[in-house]
Design a protein around this motif. Structure first.
Motif, PDB file in Angstrom:
ATOM      1  N   UNK A 262       0.828  -1.300  -0.084  1.00  0.00           N
ATOM      2  CA  UNK A 262       0.030   0.031  -0.068  1.00  0.00           C
ATOM      3  C   UNK A 262       0.891   1.358  -0.031  1.00  0.00           C
ATOM      4  N   UNK A 263       0.195   2.432   0.091  1.00  0.00           N
ATOM      5  CA  UNK A 263       0.624   3.720   0.150  1.00  0.00           C
ATOM      6  C   UNK A 263       1.598   3.839   1.146  1.00  0.00           C
ATOM      7  N   UNK A 264       1.326   3.319   2.238  1.00  0.00           N
ATOM      8  CA  UNK A 264       2.373   3.407   3.725  1.00  0.00           C
ATOM      9  C   UNK A 264       3.450   2.665   3.348  1.00  0.00           C
ATOM     10  N   UNK A 265       3.357   1.593   2.973  1.00  0.00           N
ATOM     11  CA  UNK A 265       4.465   0.452   2.817  1.00  0.00           C
ATOM     12  C   UNK A 265       5.339   1.071   1.474  1.00  0.00           C
ATOM     13  N   UNK A 266       4.923   1.703   0.674  1.00  0.00           N
ATOM     14  CA  UNK A 266       5.792   2.372  -0.261  1.00  0.00           C
ATOM     15  C   UNK A 266       6.505   3.577   0.121  1.00  0.00           C
ATOM     16  N   UNK A 267       5.838   4.535   0.905  1.00  0.00           N
ATOM     17  CA  UNK A 267       6.642   5.531   1.525  1.00  0.00           C
ATOM     18  C   UNK A 267       7.994   5.092   2.516  1.00  0.00           C
ATOM     19  N   UNK A 268       7.581   3.915   3.307  1.00  0.00           N
ATOM     20  CA  UNK A 268       8.674   3.428   4.074  1.00  0.00           C
ATOM     21  C   UNK A 268       9.964   2.921   3.120  1.00  0.00           C
ATOM     22  N   UNK A 269       9.349   2.257   2.211  1.00  0.00           N
ATOM     23  CA  UNK A 269      10.244   1.569   1.167  1.00  0.00           C
ATOM     24  C   UNK A 269      11.290   2.556   0.619  1.00  0.00           C
ATOM     25  N   UNK A 270      10.547   3.777   0.342  1.00  0.00           N
ATOM     26  CA  UNK A 270      11.480   4.576  -0.455  1.00  0.00           C
ATOM     27  C   UNK A 270      12.058   5.547   0.275  1.00  0.00           C
ATOM     28  N   UNK A 271      12.000   5.529   1.675  1.00  0.00           N
ATOM     29  CA  UNK A 271      12.765   6.571   2.586  1.00  0.00           C
ATOM     30  C   UNK A 271      13.768   5.576   3.387  1.00  0.00           C
ATOM     31  N   UNK A 272      13.493   4.204   3.271  1.00  0.00           N
ATOM     32  CA  UNK A 272      14.395   3.399   4.235  1.00  0.00           C
ATOM     33  C   UNK A 272      15.857   3.409   3.758  1.00  0.00           C
ATOM     34  N   UNK A 273      16.758   2.715   4.661  1.00  0.00           N
ATOM     35  CA  UNK A 273      18.290   2.746   4.239  1.00  0.00           C
ATOM     36  C   UNK A 273      18.778   1.325   3.587  1.00  0.00           C
ATOM     37  N   UNK A 274      17.584   0.250   3.722  1.00  0.00           N
ATOM     38  CA  UNK A 274      17.920  -0.990   3.240  1.00  0.00           C
ATOM     39  C   UNK A 274      18.138  -1.246   1.429  1.00  0.00           C
ATOM     40  N   UNK A 300      13.676  11.268  -3.217  1.00  0.00           N
ATOM     41  CA  UNK A 300      14.907  11.384  -3.742  1.00  0.00           C
ATOM     42  C   UNK A 300      15.440  10.396  -4.148  1.00  0.00           C
ATOM     43  N   UNK A 301      15.223   9.053  -3.647  1.00  0.00           N
ATOM     44  CA  UNK A 301      15.647   7.770  -4.034  1.00  0.00           C
ATOM     45  C   UNK A 301      15.138   7.448  -5.506  1.00  0.00           C
ATOM     46  N   UNK A 302      14.216   8.171  -5.908  1.00  0.00           N
ATOM     47  CA  UNK A 302      13.607   7.869  -7.088  1.00  0.00           C
ATOM     48  C   UNK A 302      14.459   8.168  -8.402  1.00  0.00           C
ATOM     49  N   UNK A 327      10.785  16.495 -10.010  1.00  0.00           N
ATOM     50  CA  UNK A 327      11.980  16.608  -9.988  1.00  0.00           C
ATOM     51  C   UNK A 327      13.224  15.715  -9.809  1.00  0.00           C
ATOM     52  N   UNK A 328      12.428  14.511  -9.255  1.00  0.00           N
ATOM     53  CA  UNK A 328      13.634  13.344  -9.267  1.00  0.00           C
ATOM     54  C   UNK A 328      13.413  12.285 -10.223  1.00  0.00           C
ATOM     55  N   UNK A 329      12.441  12.065 -10.868  1.00  0.00           N
ATOM     56  CA  UNK A 329      12.459  11.026 -12.016  1.00  0.00           C
ATOM     57  C   UNK A 329      13.296  11.801 -12.963  1.00  0.00           C
TER      58      UNK A 329
END
Length: 363
Positions: A262-274, A300-302, A327-329
């Motif tokens: 879901x959206x919450x999981x995607x947000x964590x995925x795109x901001x985590x360090x793993x 920014x990871x995008x 501005x990141x893609x």
């Protein structure tokens, strides 16, 4: 097959990444074997060169495909007699064989005698017990890749594979739609024989966040460059585990299609360090919608992404515009979404902005 040809094919198998043994074989085939086979080898070698121009590559590939279609029955006849149903080629030689498990167990030595370049076995559907025997087979020492799909391998078969010393040479492993649960995931994570794996495909199994934690935290899988966990019940919890895993600098391709993200999981995925090195991300068939597009656009990871799949995510016009304005893609990205087959981000952006202009004119 002449013994000289057999020796030349063995030399090709011993140096699979080197073009020179293949070109030497082509020279021999020019003089003693089918000249069209020699031409096929040279054509595919040229196709595989990274500096071959795209238009030239397309032309060469078409010519090679026509030669293969003309001669397939002759070239593959001896392999078909062993039970091989499909053959895949790389630079003129067979490297992939699709074969039922029972035939593989009985005729595996014959396969390698005729085609020592075969390094990837795709085990055709058959008796689940036979598949488990394949997983425990000593023939695996000759392979760098093996694929099981809907084979009934399950946790028991995967445990046999993980415990098999002959699996030490595997660089790619695919076990798809085979009812693998956390027990099988634990066996993979703990196997000293699979430490050389570079690509692991576990699409369509029963793995949850526990299995993800074991796999991503295992030092034995530190060489992975590609991991596909699609169609497993990971949910947002699994995304959280991935995001907090020890950084994997080699892992560049991640498949998370249809895994309840879901959206919450995607947000964590795109901001985590793993996942600092991921450049290819498949998020297809997850309920992300336009809110998920906003997460991707703002992360920014995008900026590191070179491939992004968003088919079946409920992406609407607003979400597409959000992505197009990110501005990141970057223009290095190839993106795919519903109504947008894989295309460069520049083309995607132009089409989306064109949609917006069209809507404004209609109003």
């Amino acid at each position: 097959m002449h013994e000289d040809e057999r020796a030349l094919r063995r030399a090709c198998a011993a140096s699979p990444d080197d073009d020179l043994p293949r070109l030497v074989l082509a020279d021999w085939l020019d003089e003693y074997g089918p000249p069209d086979h020699a031409r096929f080898v040279r054509l595919q070698v040229e196709v595989a060169k990274p500096d071959t121009a795209p238009a030239r590559r397309h032309e060469l590939r078409q010519t090679a495909d026509a030669l293969l279609a003309e001669h397939r029955a002759d070239w593959e006849g001896p392999l078909r007699a062993l039970g091989v149903s499909q053959v895949g080629y790389d630079r003129g030689l067979p490297v992939t064989a699709v074969m039922p498990p029972n035939q593989w167990l009985v005729r595996g030595d014959d396969l390698f005698h005729l085609a020592p370049s075969v390094a990837h076995l795709h085990v055709a559907p058959g008796d689940p017990h036979a598949h488990r025997h394949v997983a425990a087979s000593t023939h695996l020492i000759r392979l760098s890749a093996i694929t099981f799909s809907s084979a009934g391998l399950g946790d028991l078969g995967l445990r046999s594979l993980a415990a098999n010393p002959a699996a030490v040479g595997l660089r790619q492993l695919a076990v798809r739609w085979d009812a693998v649960s956390d027990t099988g995931g634990d066996a993979l994570a703990d196997s000293p024989h699979l430490a050389g794996l570079e690509r692991l495909d576990l699409f369509g199994n029963r793995l949850d966040s526990h299995a993800v934690r074991r796999l991503t935290h295992s030092p034995l899988l530190a060489r992975l460059t590609g991991l596909d966990l699609g169609a497993n019940p990971l949910g947002d919890a699994g995304a959280g585990v991935l995001a907090s895993a020890p950084p994997r600098e080699r892992l560049t391709a991640l498949g998370l299609a249809h895994c309840g993200l879901g959206v919450a999981g995607l947000r964590v995925l795109m901001t985590g360090s793993g996942l600092p090195a991921v450049t290819e991300l498949d998020l297809s068939e997850n309920p992300l919608g336009d809110a998920g597009a906003a997460v991707l656009a703002a992360a920014p990871r995008s900026s590191r992404l070179t491939r992004l799949a968003l088919r079946g995510t409920g992406l609407g016009p607003a979400g597409r515009r959000t992505l197009a304005d990110s501005r990141f893609l970057t223009d290095e990205l190839v993106i795919a979404a519903d109504g947008f087959p894989a295309m460069s981000f520049a083309e995607f952006r132009d089409r989306v902005r064109g949609e917006g202009h069209g809507s404004a004119r209609r109003r």
